[in-house]
Design a protein around this motif. Structure first.
Motif, PDB file in Angstrom:
ATOM      1  N   UNK B 622       0.768  -1.227  -0.056  1.00  0.00           N
ATOM      2  CA  UNK B 622       0.042   0.066  -0.078  1.00  0.00           C
ATOM      3  C   UNK B 622       0.841   1.243  -0.082  1.00  0.00           C
ATOM      4  N   UNK B 623       2.038   1.146   0.689  1.00  0.00           N
ATOM      5  CA  UNK B 623       2.773   2.277   0.860  1.00  0.00           C
ATOM      6  C   UNK B 623       3.776   2.559  -0.353  1.00  0.00           C
ATOM      7  N   UNK B 624       4.289   1.227  -0.762  1.00  0.00           N
ATOM      8  CA  UNK B 624       5.352   1.168  -1.727  1.00  0.00           C
ATOM      9  C   UNK B 624       5.039   0.442  -2.709  1.00  0.00           C
ATOM     10  N   UNK B 625       4.036   0.692  -3.716  1.00  0.00           N
ATOM     11  CA  UNK B 625       3.456  -0.045  -4.815  1.00  0.00           C
ATOM     12  C   UNK B 625       4.523  -0.835  -5.778  1.00  0.00           C
ATOM     13  N   UNK B 626       5.561  -0.234  -5.927  1.00  0.00           N
ATOM     14  CA  UNK B 626       6.462  -0.770  -6.722  1.00  0.00           C
ATOM     15  C   UNK B 626       7.100  -1.949  -6.122  1.00  0.00           C
ATOM     16  N   UNK B 627       7.000  -2.175  -4.868  1.00  0.00           N
ATOM     17  CA  UNK B 627       7.662  -3.611  -4.416  1.00  0.00           C
ATOM     18  C   UNK B 627       6.795  -4.683  -4.628  1.00  0.00           C
ATOM     19  N   UNK B 628       5.359  -4.368  -5.175  1.00  0.00           N
ATOM     20  CA  UNK B 628       4.692  -5.603  -5.115  1.00  0.00           C
ATOM     21  C   UNK B 628       4.948  -6.128  -6.652  1.00  0.00           C
ATOM     22  N   UNK B 629       5.804  -5.548  -7.461  1.00  0.00           N
ATOM     23  CA  UNK B 629       5.939  -5.957  -8.730  1.00  0.00           C
ATOM     24  C   UNK B 629       7.380  -6.818  -8.812  1.00  0.00           C
ATOM     25  N   UNK B 630       7.212  -8.043  -8.348  1.00  0.00           N
ATOM     26  CA  UNK B 630       8.332  -8.837  -8.083  1.00  0.00           C
ATOM     27  C   UNK B 630       8.908  -9.391  -9.315  1.00  0.00           C
ATOM     28  N   UNK B 631      10.177  -9.370  -9.286  1.00  0.00           N
ATOM     29  CA  UNK B 631      11.194  -9.620 -10.402  1.00  0.00           C
ATOM     30  C   UNK B 631      11.238  -8.663 -11.460  1.00  0.00           C
ATOM     31  N   UNK B 632      10.537  -7.385 -11.167  1.00  0.00           N
ATOM     32  CA  UNK B 632      10.773  -6.512 -12.020  1.00  0.00           C
ATOM     33  C   UNK B 632      11.434  -5.211 -11.668  1.00  0.00           C
ATOM     34  N   UNK B 633      11.997  -4.420 -12.391  1.00  0.00           N
ATOM     35  CA  UNK B 633      12.584  -3.096 -12.370  1.00  0.00           C
ATOM     36  C   UNK B 633      11.606  -2.062 -12.642  1.00  0.00           C
ATOM     37  N   UNK B 634      11.134  -1.586 -11.430  1.00  0.00           N
ATOM     38  CA  UNK B 634      10.284  -0.245 -11.642  1.00  0.00           C
ATOM     39  C   UNK B 634      11.089   1.135 -12.064  1.00  0.00           C
ATOM     40  N   UNK B 635      11.059   1.535 -13.172  1.00  0.00           N
ATOM     41  CA  UNK B 635      12.151   2.167 -13.900  1.00  0.00           C
ATOM     42  C   UNK B 635      12.119   3.666 -13.073  1.00  0.00           C
ATOM     43  N   UNK B 636      13.066   4.110 -12.975  1.00  0.00           N
ATOM     44  CA  UNK B 636      13.418   5.506 -12.047  1.00  0.00           C
ATOM     45  C   UNK B 636      13.377   6.676 -13.025  1.00  0.00           C
ATOM     46  N   UNK B 637      12.763   7.706 -12.578  1.00  0.00           N
ATOM     47  CA  UNK B 637      13.060   8.795 -13.605  1.00  0.00           C
ATOM     48  C   UNK B 637      14.570   9.259 -13.247  1.00  0.00           C
ATOM     49  N   UNK B 638      15.199   9.375 -14.715  1.00  0.00           N
ATOM     50  CA  UNK B 638      16.559   9.829 -14.549  1.00  0.00           C
ATOM     51  C   UNK B 638      16.821  11.184 -14.572  1.00  0.00           C
ATOM     52  N   UNK B 639      16.280  12.026 -15.316  1.00  0.00           N
ATOM     53  CA  UNK B 639      16.434  13.425 -15.349  1.00  0.00           C
ATOM     54  C   UNK B 639      16.417  14.261 -13.999  1.00  0.00           C
ATOM     55  N   UNK B 640      15.122  14.099 -13.610  1.00  0.00           N
ATOM     56  CA  UNK B 640      15.038  14.947 -12.309  1.00  0.00           C
ATOM     57  C   UNK B 640      15.956  14.654 -11.162  1.00  0.00           C
ATOM     58  N   UNK B 641      16.226  13.152 -11.108  1.00  0.00           N
ATOM     59  CA  UNK B 641      17.507  12.789 -10.247  1.00  0.00           C
ATOM     60  C   UNK B 641      18.688  13.491 -10.443  1.00  0.00           C
ATOM     61  N   UNK B 642      19.062  13.542 -11.578  1.00  0.00           N
ATOM     62  CA  UNK B 642      20.196  13.976 -12.029  1.00  0.00           C
ATOM     63  C   UNK B 642      20.442  15.391 -11.788  1.00  0.00           C
ATOM     64  N   UNK B 643      19.442  16.152 -11.904  1.00  0.00           N
ATOM     65  CA  UNK B 643      18.919  17.693 -11.918  1.00  0.00           C
ATOM     66  C   UNK B 643      19.391  17.939 -10.406  1.00  0.00           C
ATOM     67  N   UNK B 644      18.790  17.154  -9.618  1.00  0.00           N
ATOM     68  CA  UNK B 644      18.985  17.479  -8.134  1.00  0.00           C
ATOM     69  C   UNK B 644      20.311  17.130  -7.478  1.00  0.00           C
TER      70      UNK B 644
END
Lengths: 342, 694
Positions: B622-644
């Motif tokens: 419920x709090x971290x939905x991406x953890x439910x997708x087992x054996x998958x990589x939830x893609x992360x936003x690259x550009x904003x992270x890079x800017x920060x």
């Protein structure tokens, strides 16, 4: 062939380094190969290392070569253990590599082996006087003069236990020895001298002319005007400037190193030495010479065929006959095929 | 595409396929020993002979290209027969040859039951032998502490040689001698020098190379096999845990093309004896300076007394490197309910934080994405020790077609050539300033890859280094549509999961180095953090599996479950969510970690809102939905992270990047408890010598 392993640690020298001139030579070998392919020089370098180290390859040399070529040590060890030409344990002053592969074996290598076993003991050990060690190896490529052995850098062929014994005595005593056949054979000619390719016309150009003339005559008979003209002109040309059958470059006739029929012919001598002829004649006393008989039959058939004006009386699938020494360029003075018959 | 007829079935295959591949595509089974998909083709076992119409004799299908087959007389597609009498005879002949010198010691052979030769002799061989001569005898070789040799059994397929030379990149094995005298050995029987060496025993199709620690210990048919995930490093290699009764006997790799292909590191494979040694099997309580066995109730009561007496701001929790997501989630909820903000999952003092977005701490291009990179810059990392499988991927990429690779940080043998740019942040700053010659290479690359190791991020000036790396990544265009080349290489299996959960200090909370400092906390909850020194003073609750450093400093020990004894979620360095499964039960009184925390919360009067693992997971997802997708990589936003990250700014220090792992074999409590790992470590000598040797 037994397992080939490095010599025991006690026999191993601590270090190995190429002598300055060998190092320079090694550098020359390495430079033969493009950048990144230096490992190709591994066999020449190992060989040089073995030569420098008194005929055998110590562990330190294997490592030195590997380091020089940037190879893992195990890769060089693989090469060194693969080839019997690399001795991994100390060898005698004369290292006898006796060929034991089938042709030598069937010509008596087994007796040689027994002899060496009797005289020197088990293979791979240096004799008490330090002069000899021996090893049975696979084919060294001199099957024509089987049985044979390689002693240090040289081949000694047509061996018998007696001949090998004498040879070893001579070597040990420092007396000069004859390299190659020990029964007087010239390189790999048959015992008693050459029996084939003895026809002088093979080497003076007339043989090719004879063939060519026949084809041209056939063309002429077929009625081609051009063919007839060509036949006539080539006949004239061959008479004026006989062409050698083969170019000389790179052949035995180009160098004076060998005593071969082609050379003798080129030098204006008879292709076959008179002594050899006698020897061959003597040897033909042996009853069982089917090849000889066959060639005579072919020569007869050929003669008959040429008289009848046809190509040959032999069936089409038979081997082509040796052309008789007929034709425009051959005159009565041409050396006849002298070896056979009389 | 080329048409080819296999046993009457016409298939359409690329011309570069081998006959063996074409036959497999057509559904025909081809026996083989020397051929292996991930190694070069040797063609020396001859087991894969097939009949090719028009060829004068059977051909070795592994080494025969489809494009080399001649069409039929009227232009028909080439025809291959795999079930013809000729093929049957050829296989029987090959099998007879292979068995001439193979000893008939299957009853005492460790490969028995999972032996290719045994299986194929049954399927393709004949039942008698025509040979009465003696079999050859070969001395067994020492090739390392992990692989046992029985060289009489070797059939000279050379898979092991090709593996160490090609995949492991450490050409230690070779074949000496020739013909009947050929022997597989290392140079003068030195141990192999690879951290992937035990894979050769998996590759060996016969019993010549077997796993030494398991010698005479296991039979494959008596093992319960549980698919699981490795936690020895942050790669998350897929493994199979083989257990007998209550003991884990061995670990084998599972094929996962996206992560470990079919290799695992030696630590992943051979730490298993550490799972039963030095285990904490009951709660302990420190009384008068000595730990004594206690009951769960006593332990909980002691904890409750200290926690209730402590100010919430003086309570903290550190999660170790082997903690699953579930227990970290439970511990985080517990600490939050107690009112504490002192949480940290980064015991090494890393500056990575979820505050800058998930893309700021993941191996963004993914492990399989290394195959697409066309220039690699490694900063502050020795991937060979930190993630041997990833290093193998980089080597594989380099072998496919050499690409520019450069390293800033400790200099080591990575099994592929690289340009050594420098030892410390100065070089990175030079690169950011565009003043370095490697800048050209990076800017020209279409998919540059920047690997950032813990050596760069786990230091006091880590933020500035992170910023510099992000600026460099931005400058060379490493993050764009379809490619995110900023790759953070973690070394701890639990780390990405912890960061995903936000197991980091809340506002005003203390980070791990501050928590362990003397006098900063009254109660410290240590969830399996064994690589950090805790100063005297605080009351330390250690929940973990092994009597390691953390347990020695503990005031209360709560025995937990190792990864093989629980179902736990781990997120690997690329952000792939994976789950371990329970292969055996925890020893003695030890319990699954989430259940311990749930029970403790009850005693503390802050009951956690779940009574079962599924309920916990429901709350977690419920709090971290991406953890439910087992054996998958939830893609992360690259550009904003890079800017920060780039905006963090700051000036890195001058101190060179240090090695993250000093001893590959002893990085976590399980490995440190393992005798086999200790033997491997001793072989490498002192830790400092390891670095020198590398």
């Amino acid at each position: 062939m037994a397992n080939r392993r490095l010599a025991p640690a006690a026999a191993q020298p601590q270090t190995f380094a190429f002598s300055p001139e060998n190092a320079e030579w090694a550098q020359g070998q390495i430079e033969k190969y493009p950048e990144g392919r230096q490992a190709s020089a591994v066999i020449p370098l190992l060989w040089k290392a073995q030569e420098q180290n008194g005929g055998w390859l110590p562990r330190a040399a294997i490592e030195a070569v590997a380091d020089e070529l940037g190879m893992p040590h195990i890769r060089v060890l693989e090469v060194a253990t693969f080839y019997t030409m690399f001795a991994l344990e100390p060898v005698g002053r004369f290292w006898i590599q006796l060929c034991g592969t089938v042709p030598c074996d069937s010509c008596g290598a087994r007796e040689l082996k027994d002899y060496l076993q009797r005289r020197l003991g088990a293979p791979g050990h240096v004799s008490a006087d330090g002069n000899f060690s021996w090893l049975e190896v696979e084919c060294l490529g001199a099957c024509c003069n089987a049985p044979m052995a390689q002693i240090n850098q040289d081949y000694y062929e047509d061996l018998t236990p007696d001949l090998l014994g004498t040879l070893m005595d001579d070597l040990a005593a420092g007396r000069p020895v004859k390299v190659g056949s020990q029964v007087g054979r010239t390189s790999s000619e048959p015992l008693g001298g050459a029996e084939t390719l003895t026809d002088a016309t093979l080497f003076d150009g007339s043989r090719v002319g004879a063939w060519r003339k026949r084809f041209e005559e056939k063309d002429a008979e077929d009625g081609s005007e051009a063919g007839r003209a060509e036949a006539a002109s080539s006949e004239q040309r061959a008479a004026v400037e006989p062409k050698p059958a083969r170019p000389d470059a790179g052949r035995a006739v180009g160098t004076a190193a060998t005593d071969a029929p082609a050379q003798r012919s080129a030098g204006g001598e008879t292709p076959v030495k008179s002594g050899d002829t006698t020897a061959a004649t003597e040897s033909t006393v042996q009853p069982n010479r089917p090849a000889h008989a066959a060639s005579e039959a072919i020569a007869k058939a050929e003669a008959a065929g040429s008289e009848a004006g046809t190509q040959s009386a032999l069936p089409r699938n038979a081997p082509p006959p040796q052309p008789a020494t007929s034709g425009a360029s051959v005159d009565a003075d041409a050396p006849a095929a002298p070896t056979k018959g009389n | 595409m080329t048409k080819i007829v296999v046993d009457g079935t016409e298939v359409d295959v690329p011309p570069e396929y081998t006959l063996l591949q074409a036959c497999e595509l057509a559904g025909a089974e081809i026996p083989r020993f020397c051929f292996h998909e991930r190694l070069s083709i040797a063609g020396n076992c001859r087991m894969c002979l097939v009949e090719l119409k028009g060829a004068p004799k059977p051909v070795a299908s592994c080494a025969w290209g489809v494009r080399d087959c001649r069409p039929g007389p009227n232009g028909e597609p080439p025809t291959v027969l795999t079930k013809s009498p000729l093929v049957k005879k050829a296989r029987e002949g090959v099998m007879e040859f292979l068995l001439i010198n193979h000893p008939l010691d299957c009853p005492i052979c460790d490969q028995g039951g999972e032996c290719d030769l045994q299986d194929q002799a049954m399927a393709y061989g004949v039942d008698t032998s025509r040979f009465h001569e003696n079999k050859r005898a070969v001395h067994d070789k020492y090739i390392g502490p992990l692989v046992k040799t029985s060289m009489n059994r070797c059939i000279h397929c050379t898979r092991c040689i090709r593996f160490v030379a090609e995949v492991a990149g450490v050409p230690d094995l070779g074949a000496t001698g020739r013909g009947e005298d050929m022997e597989i050995t290392t140079y003068l029987e030195h141990a192999m020098g690879s951290e992937l060496q035990a894979n050769v025993a998996d590759l060996c199709p016969v019993g010549a190379l077997t796993h030494k620690p398991q010698a005479f210990n296991v039979r494959p048919w008596e093992l319960a096999k549980t698919p699981s995930v490795d936690v020895m490093d942050a790669v998350g290699s897929n493994i199979r845990v083989d257990a007998r009764g209550k003991e884990v006997m061995r670990v084998l790799p599972r094929v996962n093309e996206d992560i470990n292909e079919e290799w695992i590191s030696d630590k992943t494979r051979q730490h298993v004896d550490g799972l039963r040694l030095q285990r904490l099997d009951r709660p302990f309580l420190r009384e008068n300076g000595r730990l004594r066995p206690a009951s769960w109730n006593e332990a909980f009561a002691a904890i409750a007394a200290r926690v209730k007496a402590a100010d919430p701001s003086r309570i903290g929790a550190i999660a170790g490197d082997l903690a699953g997501v579930e227990e970290m989630f439970a511990l985080k909820l517990l600490l939050e309910s107690l009112g504490s903000k002192n949480l940290d999952c980064r015991q090494d003092g890393s500056v990575l934080t979820p505050a800058h977005g998930r893309g700021s701490y993941l191996f963004n291009p993914t492990i399989a994405g290394i195959d697409d990179a066309d220039a690699i810059l490694i900063i502050g990392s020795n991937p060979r020790l930190e993630a041997a499988i990833i290093n193998q991927r980089i080597r594989k990429r380099w072998r496919t077609s050499p690409l520019p690779i450069a390293v800033i940080g400790p200099q080591a043998d990575l099994t592929y050539p690289y340009a050594y740019l420098g030892a410390g942040p100065d070089t990175l700053v030079e690169l950011v300033g565009g003043r370095h010659s490697f800048n050209d290479v990076l800017s020209k690359a279409e998919r540059p890859l920047i690997i950032l190791g813990a050596g760069a991020t786990a230091r006091s000036d880590g933020a500035a280094i992170l910023a510099a790396a992000a600026q460099l990544a931005g400058a060379i265009g490493a993050v764009k549509d379809g490619w995110n080349g900023l790759a953070v290489l973690h070394t701890a299996a639990a780390r990405v999961g912890g960061l995903d959960l936000g197991f980091v200090p809340g506002e005003g909370g203390l980070a791990a180095p501050a928590m362990v400092a003397a006098g900063s906390l009254d109660v410290l909850f240590n969830l399996g953090a064994d690589e950090i020194d805790i100063a005297p003073g605080a009351f330390v609750i250690y929940q973990g599996t092994h009597g390691d450093r953390g347990a020695h400093r503990a005031d209360v020990i709560l025995p937990g479950a190792a990864y093989s004894e629980k179902s736990a979620t781990f997120v690997n360095t690329e952000g792939r969510v994976q789950m371990t499964n329970r292969a055996v039960f925890p020893p003695g009184d030890a319990r699954e970690d989430w259940a311990i925390l749930r029970a403790l919360s009850d005693v503390l009067g802050k009951r956690l809102p779940f009574d079962s693992l599924p309920a916990l997971r429901r709350a977690l997802y419920g709090q971290h939905p991406h953890l439910a997708r087992v054996e998958q990589v939830a893609p992360a936003e690259g550009a904003p992270a890079l800017r920060q990250l780039a905006a963090l700014g700051g000036w890195p220090g001058r101190e060179p990047f240090g090695p993250v792992i000093r001893d590959f074999y002893l990085t976590n409590p399980i490995a440190r408890a393992s005798r086999v790992m200790a033997e491997c470590s001793a072989l490498l000598g002192a830790p400092s010598a390891l670095q020198a040797a590398e």
